[in-house]
Enzyme design. Structure first.
Site, mmCIF file in Angstrom:
data_model
loop_
_atom_site.group_PDB
_atom_site.id
_atom_site.type_symbol
_atom_site.label_atom_id
_atom_site.label_comp_id
_atom_site.label_asym_id
_atom_site.label_seq_id
_atom_site.Cartn_x
_atom_site.Cartn_y
_atom_site.Cartn_z
ATOM 1 N N THR A 119 0.813 -1.216 0.000
ATOM 2 C CA THR A 119 0.000 0.000 0.000
ATOM 3 C C THR A 119 0.849 1.270 0.000
ATOM 4 O OG1 THR A 119 -1.515 1.307 1.375
ATOM 5 C CG2 THR A 119 -0.123 -0.241 2.529
ATOM 6 N N TYR A 143 -1.726 0.168 10.194
ATOM 7 C CA TYR A 143 -2.018 -0.514 8.921
ATOM 8 C C TYR A 143 -0.797 -0.429 7.997
ATOM 9 C CZ TYR A 143 -3.700 -1.112 4.167
ATOM 10 O OH TYR A 143 -3.822 -1.517 2.860
HETATM 11 C C1 UD1 Z 1 -6.818 5.405 2.514
HETATM 12 C C2 UD1 Z 1 -5.893 5.151 3.651
HETATM 13 C C3 UD1 Z 1 -4.572 4.754 3.111
HETATM 14 C C4 UD1 Z 1 -4.723 3.513 2.244
HETATM 15 C C5 UD1 Z 1 -5.741 3.812 1.167
HETATM 16 C C6 UD1 Z 1 -6.058 2.600 0.360
HETATM 17 C C7 UD1 Z 1 -6.616 6.593 5.518
HETATM 18 C C8 UD1 Z 1 -6.304 7.791 6.339
HETATM 19 N N1 UD1 Z 1 -5.799 6.328 4.492
HETATM 20 O O1 UD1 Z 1 -6.282 6.425 1.686
HETATM 21 O O2 UD1 Z 1 -3.697 4.481 4.150
HETATM 22 O O3 UD1 Z 1 -3.512 3.192 1.646
HETATM 23 O O4 UD1 Z 1 -6.944 4.261 1.742
HETATM 24 O O5 UD1 Z 1 -6.645 1.642 1.161
HETATM 25 O O6 UD1 Z 1 -7.586 5.886 5.777
HETATM 26 N N2 UD1 Z 1 -12.339 12.089 1.890
HETATM 27 C C9 UD1 Z 1 -13.379 12.960 2.094
HETATM 28 N N3 UD1 Z 1 -14.554 12.472 2.574
HETATM 29 C C10 UD1 Z 1 -14.737 11.142 2.851
HETATM 30 C C11 UD1 Z 1 -13.678 10.238 2.636
HETATM 31 C C12 UD1 Z 1 -12.488 10.752 2.150
HETATM 32 O O7 UD1 Z 1 -13.252 14.166 1.865
HETATM 33 O O8 UD1 Z 1 -15.850 10.762 3.305
HETATM 34 C C13 UD1 Z 1 -11.073 12.601 1.310
HETATM 35 C C14 UD1 Z 1 -9.844 12.354 2.153
HETATM 36 O O9 UD1 Z 1 -9.640 13.419 3.041
HETATM 37 C C15 UD1 Z 1 -8.761 12.252 1.066
HETATM 38 C C16 UD1 Z 1 -9.488 11.635 -0.121
HETATM 39 O O10 UD1 Z 1 -10.870 11.889 0.112
HETATM 40 O O11 UD1 Z 1 -8.318 13.527 0.682
HETATM 41 C C17 UD1 Z 1 -9.303 10.135 -0.230
HETATM 42 O O12 UD1 Z 1 -9.603 9.526 1.019
HETATM 43 P P1 UD1 Z 1 -9.827 7.950 1.187
HETATM 44 O O13 UD1 Z 1 -10.681 7.449 0.098
HETATM 45 O O14 UD1 Z 1 -10.249 7.700 2.596
HETATM 46 O O15 UD1 Z 1 -8.385 7.338 0.924
HETATM 47 P P2 UD1 Z 1 -6.980 7.789 1.548
HETATM 48 O O16 UD1 Z 1 -7.150 8.385 2.876
HETATM 49 O O17 UD1 Z 1 -6.240 8.567 0.511
#
Ligand code: UD1
Length: 330
Positions: A119, A143
């Site tokens: 990851t 993780y």
């Molecule tokens: C997440 C994990 C990361 C992992 C990856 C793949 C976390 C903090 N990070 O990445 O370690 O490698 O998944 O499994 O969990 N966002 C929103 N609203 C939401 C959800 C997300 O604004 O409801 C934003 C987040 O702030 C970020 C982007 O969307 O900027 C992507 O977020 P997300 O889909 O959760 O993935 P990552 O955090 O990048």
């Protein structure tokens, strides 16, 4: 000599099941091992499935011997970052210790080819927006640490035994099978595209934007979203590479460019033809502003050629799957 059977751990889960589909459609012999804690029996379609834990050495060894396994693709893992912070030993147990047991079985059964699901979380919050394979690893949650420790074990076992491995560091995986057979069914999802699709089909009240004041073009977080079918194809390329005696290697798996949260949500609205109920919220702890892969190495080494590098295509398949889940829950 015919290639042996591929043991796919976690093959009933989201990413593993997409890889199994592609392996089977090109005629590979596959056996799935999954404890069904997160996976779904129906996701493996007609592929042989053994319901067991990766940490169960006796059973894993028996499966390897019985099926003539010469390659392992290891997806079985817990993957929810906030949960890993609250319950680190679950992650070190199910991800790190279980991988250790699996590797032990590989050495005993003479399995010499291994593809590992790693990851981008191993990079933590890199100084640069682009993460290269040589960017220092500095995970900021259990993780990411649990996966990095597995990478290290693989490195050392390969060096000691002559096993060859490819570790793929996934960026933000989304989308689902273009034919609509399988998709991401994980309950209590936290990942942006999945959550946004749940909101647009009415399964959630709203979608939060975590942080609108980042130093990015529109103030929201930027990520490298990759279609699960392209990611799956990278595993088949990795298999061909190690079968051709390629050296053990760690590779980023992303497209090399990113989209902001607002761009993703606009794509979901386009796909659904309706507005999303959006709520702007403060930044989420531990989120880097931008995380995008440097992804030249995987193209050069594996000859990987993504075919679905298009946010709207990713989102469309995610939404189709979510609509199906609304009609017929898994
Ligand atoms: C997440 C994990 C990361 C992992 C990856 C793949 C976390 C903090 N990070 O990445 O370690 O490698 O998944 O499994 O969990 N966002 C929103 N609203 C939401 C959800 C997300 O604004 O409801 C934003 C987040 O702030 C970020 C982007 O969307 O900027 C992507 O977020 P997300 O889909 O959760 O993935 P990552 O955090 O990048």
């Amino acid at each position: 000599m015919d290639p042996g059977t591929i043991l796919v751990t976690g093959g009933a889960g989201y990413i593993g099941s997409h890889v199994v589909l592609q392996l089977r459609s090109r005629g590979e012999r596959v056996v799935v091992l999954d404890n069904l804690s997160m996976g779904f029996r129906q996701a493996v379609l007609d592929c042989p499935l053994v319901v067991a834990n990766v940490g169960d050495r006796a059973q894993v060894l028996a499966v390897m011997r019985e099926h003539g396994v010469d390659t392992v693709m290891h997806f079985a893992a817990n993957t929810v970052v906030p949960e890993s912070v609250a319950d680190p030993l679950k992650y070190y147990g199910n991800n790190t210790c279980a991988t250790r047991n699996l590797l032990k079985c590989c050495t005993e059964a003479g399995v010499r080819q291994f593809v590992f699901s790693s990851t981008a979380a191993v990079y933590g919050i890199p100084k640069e927006p682009f993460a290269e394979e040589t960017t220092p690893t500095a995970p900021i949650n259990p993780y990411g640490t649990s996966k990095l420790m597995s990478e290290w074990m693989l490195r050392d076992v390969s060096a000691a035994t002559g096993m060859r491995h490819v570790a793929l560091r996934y960026f933000n995986v989304a989308g689902s099978d273009s034919q609509g057979r399988i998709g991401q069914s994980t309950p209590k999802a936290t990942l942006l595209i999945k959550v946004a699709c749940e909101a647009v089909v009415g399964k959630r009240k709203e979608i939060a934007i975590f942080g609108t004041d980042y130093a990015t073009p529109d103030g929201t977080g930027v990520r490298d979203y990759i279609h699960v079918e392209d990611l799956a194809a990278a595993h088949l390329n990795a298999l061909d590479y190690i079968r051709a005696h390629g050296e053990s290697i760690v590779l980023n798996c992303g497209y090399g460019h990113g989209y902001s949260v607002r761009e993703v949500l606009a794509s979901v609205e386009r796909a659904a033809g309706k507005r999303l109920p959006v709520k702007e919220q403060p930044r989420r702890a531990g989120d880097p502003p931008t995380l995008v892969a440097r992804a030249e190495r995987i193209r050069a080494v594996l000859g990987w050629r993504p075919r679905l590098d298009d946010l709207d295509a990713i989102v469309r398949t995610s939404l189709h799957w979510e609509e199906r889940l609304q009609r017929e829950p898994w």
